[in-house]
Design a protein around this motif. Structure first.
Motif, PDB file in Angstrom:
ATOM      1  N   LEU A   1      24.877 -14.633   1.449  1.00  0.00           N
ATOM      2  CA  LEU A   1      24.694 -14.797   2.883  1.00  0.00           C
ATOM      3  C   LEU A   1      23.599 -13.894   3.424  1.00  0.00           C
ATOM      4  N   HIS A   2      23.607 -12.654   3.006  1.00  0.00           N
ATOM      5  CA  HIS A   2      22.559 -11.745   3.451  1.00  0.00           C
ATOM      6  C   HIS A   2      22.424 -10.630   2.435  1.00  0.00           C
ATOM      7  N   GLN A   3      21.344 -10.648   1.696  1.00  0.00           N
ATOM      8  CA  GLN A   3      21.193  -9.711   0.595  1.00  0.00           C
ATOM      9  C   GLN A   3      21.107  -8.264   1.065  1.00  0.00           C
TER      10      GLN A   3
ATOM     11  N   ASN B   1      16.619 -15.205  16.103  1.00  0.00           N
ATOM     12  CA  ASN B   1      16.321 -14.239  15.044  1.00  0.00           C
ATOM     13  C   ASN B   1      17.593 -13.546  14.564  1.00  0.00           C
ATOM     14  N   ILE B   2      18.443 -13.141  15.503  1.00  0.00           N
ATOM     15  CA  ILE B   2      19.693 -12.467  15.150  1.00  0.00           C
ATOM     16  C   ILE B   2      20.581 -13.409  14.341  1.00  0.00           C
ATOM     17  N   ARG B   3      20.702 -14.656  14.792  1.00  0.00           N
ATOM     18  CA  ARG B   3      21.539 -15.627  14.081  1.00  0.00           C
ATOM     19  C   ARG B   3      21.021 -15.870  12.669  1.00  0.00           C
ATOM     20  N   LEU B   4      19.717 -16.024  12.531  1.00  0.00           N
ATOM     21  CA  LEU B   4      19.147 -16.229  11.204  1.00  0.00           C
ATOM     22  C   LEU B   4      19.320 -14.999  10.326  1.00  0.00           C
ATOM     23  N   TYR B   5      19.210 -13.824  10.930  1.00  0.00           N
ATOM     24  CA  TYR B   5      19.370 -12.586  10.171  1.00  0.00           C
ATOM     25  C   TYR B   5      20.769 -12.496   9.583  1.00  0.00           C
ATOM     26  N   LEU B   6      21.766 -12.930  10.338  1.00  0.00           N
ATOM     27  CA  LEU B   6      23.142 -12.887   9.846  1.00  0.00           C
ATOM     28  C   LEU B   6      23.463 -14.031   8.895  1.00  0.00           C
ATOM     29  N   GLY B   7      22.836 -15.180   9.088  1.00  0.00           N
ATOM     30  CA  GLY B   7      23.256 -16.370   8.372  1.00  0.00           C
ATOM     31  C   GLY B   7      22.490 -16.717   7.120  1.00  0.00           C
ATOM     32  N   THR B   8      21.381 -16.028   6.838  1.00  0.00           N
ATOM     33  CA  THR B   8      20.594 -16.386   5.662  1.00  0.00           C
ATOM     34  C   THR B   8      20.197 -15.126   4.914  1.00  0.00           C
ATOM     35  N   ASN B   9      19.676 -15.321   3.737  1.00  0.00           N
ATOM     36  CA  ASN B   9      19.186 -14.175   2.976  1.00  0.00           C
ATOM     37  C   ASN B   9      17.670 -14.050   3.090  1.00  0.00           C
TER      38      ASN B   9
END
Length: 171
Positions: A21-23, A103-111
């Protein structure tokens, strides 16, 4: 996605999927101290997301108030060019807040850290600054700085788009 990739994703253990989810902030980090710290940071980022939504809603309310205030001031229902630019600035501020939320959502949801989106957000912010500039109070050096920043961000965004264009062919 090919059939082999779908099968491999289906067979992966749940723990490994969490780690993907997030490295930078994995929920299953081996050290319990860092695992706990990562969870705290992820919670803090969620709080920031909630606060950003509050800022967006507040900004929408501000845009409504600005439009109402400008239209209710004599001459009624007329906007001069300064009113229009002021309103544009308020609109852009809300749109920048939406981009930051994404940006915040993508930061939490992807690696993947969304570099292109961050640069696009910065470009939007500098564009807002250019729209609301008061040319009567500016120094030439300030204007040169804004121009250099806009140019640098524009070139960076263009280069990132060019790079992504070629990555689409790799799939």
């Amino acid at each position: 996605m090919s059939d082999k990739e779908l099968e491999a994703a289906a067979v992966q253990p749940e723990v490994e999927k969490k780690h993907e989810l997030h490295q930078e902030l994995p929920a299953d980090f081996p050290d319990p101290l860092f695992r706990g710290l990562h969870l705290i940071i992820r919670f803090a980022i969620r709080v920031l997301a909630v606060l950003m939504v509050a800022v967006i809603l507040w900004g929408v309310g501000d845009v409504i108030y600005i439009i109402y205030d400008r239209l209710a001031t004599p001459p009624f229902l007329l906007l001069d060019i300064n009113d229009i630019f002021y309103t544009f600035g308020a609109f852009m501020a809300v749109l920048i807040a939406v981009e930051i939320f994404i940006n915040i959502r993508l930061y939490l949801g992807t690696n993947v850290f969304p570099v292109q989106l961050v640069v696009a957000t910065a470009l939007m912010a500098i564009a807002r600054k250019v729209i609301v500039l008061d040319f009567d109070t500016l120094t030439p050096m300030y204007l040169i700085g804004i121009a250099a920043t806009t140019l640098a961000l524009g070139i960076t965004y263009w280069l990132l788009r060019q790079g992504n264009q070629y990555h689409e062919w790799d799939d």
